[in-house]
Design an enzyme around this catalytic site. Structure first.
Site, PDB file in Angstrom:
ATOM      1  N   LYS A 129      -3.500  -2.884  -5.234  1.00 56.31           N
ATOM      2  CA  LYS A 129      -3.974  -1.965  -6.630  1.00 56.31           C
ATOM      3  C   LYS A 129      -2.250  -1.751  -6.865  1.00 56.31           C
ATOM      4  O   LYS A 129      -1.783  -1.257  -6.460  1.00 56.31           O
ATOM      5  CB  LYS A 129      -4.759  -0.727  -5.457  1.00 56.31           C
ATOM      6  CG  LYS A 129      -4.428   0.428  -6.951  1.00 56.31           C
ATOM      7  CD  LYS A 129      -5.033   1.378  -5.947  1.00 56.31           C
ATOM      8  CE  LYS A 129      -4.730   2.053  -5.449  1.00 56.31           C
ATOM      9  NZ  LYS A 129      -3.814   3.668  -6.437  1.00 56.31           N
ATOM     10  N   ASP A 162       7.053  -8.530   4.143  1.00 58.52           N
ATOM     11  CA  ASP A 162       7.053  -8.262   2.716  1.00 58.52           C
ATOM     12  C   ASP A 162       5.772  -9.281   2.835  1.00 58.52           C
ATOM     13  O   ASP A 162       5.899 -10.479   3.106  1.00 58.52           O
ATOM     14  CB  ASP A 162       8.578  -9.582   2.678  1.00 58.52           C
ATOM     15  CG  ASP A 162       8.984 -10.487   1.297  1.00 58.52           C
ATOM     16  OD1 ASP A 162       7.864 -10.154   0.222  1.00 58.52           O
ATOM     17  OD2 ASP A 162      10.234 -10.734   1.847  1.00 58.52           O
ATOM     18  N   HIS A 187       0.480  -6.217 -11.677  1.00 62.05           N
ATOM     19  CA  HIS A 187       1.429  -6.534 -13.054  1.00 62.05           C
ATOM     20  C   HIS A 187       3.076  -6.616 -12.427  1.00 62.05           C
ATOM     21  O   HIS A 187       3.594  -6.948 -13.727  1.00 62.05           O
ATOM     22  CB  HIS A 187       1.712  -5.173 -13.630  1.00 62.05           C
ATOM     23  CG  HIS A 187       2.177  -3.785 -12.756  1.00 62.05           C
ATOM     24  ND1 HIS A 187       1.374  -3.497 -11.461  1.00 62.05           N
ATOM     25  CD2 HIS A 187       2.542  -3.044 -13.110  1.00 62.05           C
ATOM     26  CE1 HIS A 187       2.062  -2.768 -11.225  1.00 62.05           C
ATOM     27  NE2 HIS A 187       2.877  -2.413 -11.721  1.00 62.05           N
ATOM     28  N   GLY A 229       0.956  -1.012  -0.074  1.00 62.75           N
ATOM     29  CA  GLY A 229      -0.016  -0.232  -0.456  1.00 62.75           C
ATOM     30  C   GLY A 229       0.773   1.050  -0.254  1.00 62.75           C
ATOM     31  O   GLY A 229       0.262   2.567   0.449  1.00 62.75           O
TER      32      GLY A 229
HETATM   33  C1  LIG Z   1       3.223  -0.038  -7.724  1.00 66.23           C
HETATM   34  S1  LIG Z   1       3.117   0.332  -6.103  1.00 66.23           S
HETATM   35  C2  LIG Z   1       1.778   0.408  -5.804  1.00 66.23           C
HETATM   36  C3  LIG Z   1       1.830   1.147  -4.205  1.00 66.23           C
HETATM   37  C4  LIG Z   1       0.075   0.708  -3.891  1.00 66.23           C
HETATM   38  N1  LIG Z   1      -0.371  -0.053  -3.806  1.00 66.23           N
HETATM   39  C5  LIG Z   1      -0.888   1.969  -4.641  1.00 66.23           C
HETATM   40  O1  LIG Z   1      -1.802   1.526  -5.569  1.00 66.23           O
HETATM   41  O2  LIG Z   1      -0.915   3.142  -4.518  1.00 66.23           O
HETATM   42  C6  LIG Z   1       4.352  -1.571  -5.607  1.00 66.23           C
HETATM   43  C7  LIG Z   1       4.478  -0.605  -4.569  1.00 66.23           C
HETATM   44  O3  LIG Z   1       4.596  -2.440  -3.388  1.00 66.23           O
HETATM   45  C8  LIG Z   1       5.927  -2.953  -3.006  1.00 66.23           C
HETATM   46  N2  LIG Z   1       6.555  -3.749  -2.443  1.00 66.23           N
HETATM   47  C9  LIG Z   1       7.178  -4.700  -3.238  1.00 66.23           C
HETATM   48  N3  LIG Z   1       7.510  -5.695  -3.055  1.00 66.23           N
HETATM   49  C10 LIG Z   1       7.659  -5.878  -1.797  1.00 66.23           C
HETATM   50  C11 LIG Z   1       7.173  -6.707  -1.266  1.00 66.23           C
HETATM   51  N4  LIG Z   1       8.044  -7.785  -1.449  1.00 66.23           N
HETATM   52  N5  LIG Z   1       6.660  -6.710  -0.192  1.00 66.23           N
HETATM   53  C12 LIG Z   1       4.882  -5.641  -0.047  1.00 66.23           C
HETATM   54  N6  LIG Z   1       5.507  -4.716  -0.639  1.00 66.23           N
HETATM   55  C13 LIG Z   1       5.561  -5.010  -1.358  1.00 66.23           C
HETATM   56  C14 LIG Z   1       6.900  -1.543  -2.849  1.00 66.23           C
HETATM   57  O4  LIG Z   1       7.272  -1.164  -1.706  1.00 66.23           O
HETATM   58  C15 LIG Z   1       5.464  -0.738  -3.522  1.00 66.23           C
HETATM   59  O5  LIG Z   1       5.688   0.837  -2.388  1.00 66.23           O
END
Ligand SMILES: C[S@@+](CC[C@H](N)C(=O)[O-])C[C@H]1O[C@@H](n2cnc3c(N)ncnc32)[C@H](O)[C@@H]1O
Length: 284
Positions: A268, A254, A272, A212
């Site tokens: 969200k 994670d 992808h 998020g």
């Molecule tokens: C494209 S952003 C989407 C952010 C949010 N869902 C939004 O729509 O506002 C992807 C998010 O996934 C997080 N992320 C990446 N790998 C992750 C993991 N293994 N566990 C938790 N979060 C992760 C990133 O830090 C980033 O904030």
């Protein structure tokens, strides 16, 4: 040398193919032109000029050397062609005028307004030398035989995945730009989601916004649905910088290890990014 016969196109087909060849081979200039416009702050400058400008006025406002005027005109034409700006002619003088479009309006930076999230850093991130150089190495990446899981061209070139804790070690500035770009991009549509998709939140008492980000979506959700218990899960480096909130529960972790339990889990702009196999694990 192959002796296989090759089909001979008609003259019209050949001319079209030549035009398409130019278009596709030089298409990166549309992207680089957009990056250039953002670096020069053209959308913000046109906004400050009242949303419309002539080329000379734009030159002056940007403080560019006069000798570059014809080239700024060409850049603006490329950007008009790709829909970044619109152009028309002054009804009295006939002078060409350039206007903001919805696309360039979201690139206006430094203006505080409801639901306005400047996408400057999104453009600077995705057109950065790190990204474009990874794309330039696509053919070599295809030829390289590796054991699964196959790493992305970016990770293959730089040794770290995109949006990873380790990106900062690769390049602090890139990490900063990408994180700002990601936050701006993620926040772009939340107002629309709340207006257009309100039904999906009806009856939901607790929700985990999985990945998020800095909690912007969660904050908008609890504002719209005050009874909602919202938990935000993201990587520690993101949660550390998230603004504290008295209702939202932030969890650093994670998603492949633990997703804080709730009645609903929101993903969200997440799936992808992952491979089909990882998506199956996430959804499971
Ligand atoms: C494209 S952003 C989407 C952010 C949010 N869902 C939004 O729509 O506002 C992807 C998010 O996934 C997080 N992320 C990446 N790998 C992750 C993991 N293994 N566990 C938790 N979060 C992760 C990133 O830090 C980033 O904030």
């Amino acid at each position: 040398m192959s002796t296989r016969a090759i089909e001979v196109p008609t003259d019209a087909e050949l001319l079209q193919a030549q035009a398409d060849l130019w278009r596709h081979s030089l298409y990166y200039l549309a992207s680089m032109g957009l990056r250039c416009a953002v670096e020069l702050e053209i959308p913000t400058t046109i906004h400050h000029l009242g949303g419309v400008t002539s080329l000379p006025d734009l030159m002056t406002a940007l403080s560019l050397p006069t000798v570059k005027m014809p080239f700024l005109g060409r850049l603006m034409r490329v950007l008009v062609n790709s829909g970044v700006f619109a152009s028309d002619n002054n009804s009295e003088s006939g002078e060409e005028l350039f206007r903001l479009t919805t696309l360039s309006r979201v690139l206006v930076h430094g203006v505080v307004a409801d639901e306005h999230h400047s996408q400057k850093y999104f453009v600077l991130g995705v057109t950065s030398p790190h990204y474009t150089e990874a794309a330039l190495g696509l053919a070599d990446w295809f030829k390289k035989d590796t054991v699964p899981p196959v790493t992305s061209p970016f990770e293959d070139k730089y040794g770290v995945p995109l949006f990873d804790e380790k990106t900062a070690l690769l390049d602090k500035e890139l990490d900063d730009v990408v994180n700002k770009g990601l936050a701006a991009h993620d926040n772009l549509g939340i107002g629309t989601i709340l207006r257009e998709c309100s039904d999906i939140f009806k009856g939901v008492e607790s929700l985990t916004d999985c990945c998020g980000g800095d909690g912007t979506t969660a904050r908008a959700l609890v504002k719209a649905y005050p009874h909602l218990k919202c938990t935000v899960l993201d990587l520690p480096k993101v949660i550390e910088k998230a603004p504290p909130h008295d209702v939202i529960n932030y969890v650093a972790g994670d998603l492949f290890h633990t997703v804080p339990p709730s009645q609903a889990v929101m993903l969200k702009l997440v799936l992808h990014f992952w491979s089909d196999e990882d998506c199956v694990k996430i959804l499971a």
